[in-house]
Design a protein around this motif. Sequence first.
Motif: not given
Length: 312
Positions: A129-153
């Motif tokens: 944070l002392k030198f980073c120009p990108h101050v952010f929070e990044f949340r990644l949700r990885v999901s697996l459905a019963s039919n095997g499909s894969l989702s990323l949010i």
Amino acid sequence: MGQYAPVWDHKASVEVTKNSNGMNQVTLRNPQGASVLISLHGGQVTSWRNERGEELLFTSKKISKSSKSARGGISISFPQNGNGGSVEQPGFARNKIWTIEDDPPSLISFDTQGKSFIDLLLKPSEDELKFCPHVFEFRLRVSLASNGSLSLISRVRNVTGKPLKFSFAYQTYFSVSNISEVRLEGLETLDYRDNLCPKELFTEQGDAITFETEIDRVYHCSPNCIAILDHEKKRTYLIKKEGLPDTVLWNPWIKKCKAMADLGNDEYKHMLCVDGAAIEKPIALKPGNEWTARVEYVVVPSTLSTDDLSSY
């Protein structure tokens, strides 16, 4: 973070272990036998298997001496630092260590659609944070459905007092039988920027795309559903995306593949990168605002007709 034993319920499981490099990784499994493996180094999905144990993502068997992970899987390209979206410009998120928000994951979580998921978090450390120009929070949700499909949010929140501008891509390597036998549908008649020509603007023809040489393109205003048809494996990948107007298409082919330190000489034959992305018009976030993007990968039999595919 330590190493946890697998936690089971009647529907699915979550397990946190370490890979061969000592990096923490998370495995989600559904009761049908499908699984997804996520490395906390870069928040990278390194494996996605169907209920028969067949790998659906390509990962190179060759690892560069300068890299801690193999090329392939699904990587988060953020904030993308290339002009035009070449897969060779990934941004720094893939080199950071992500954390599990519910750590340790005492119970597997389910969303409103019954998908099991794990939530990861990336934000600058106190020192950065002392030198980073990108101050952010990044949340990644990885999901697996019963039919095997894969989702990323992905959810990116601007927590600084200044505007935050970035480009983004889900850099996704699909496993294919032979690139010469694959076709891609959904990008017909679209404008694209060719990073080989150099970055000139072209218009795609009206036919499905086939592959006979190196390709590195960014398609603009692409549809929210794209299909990769692999006739030999009788398998079709459906790529469904939201909040990602562009699509990156990449394969290094023979000459470039041989020159790459983290790809085997013939591995280009068995991979195709199709990335949901926001590149042509970078995302501009005002202070306190949040941006969300989503991609879902579904595998269906290639024997289905176009009308059948529309129901997925």
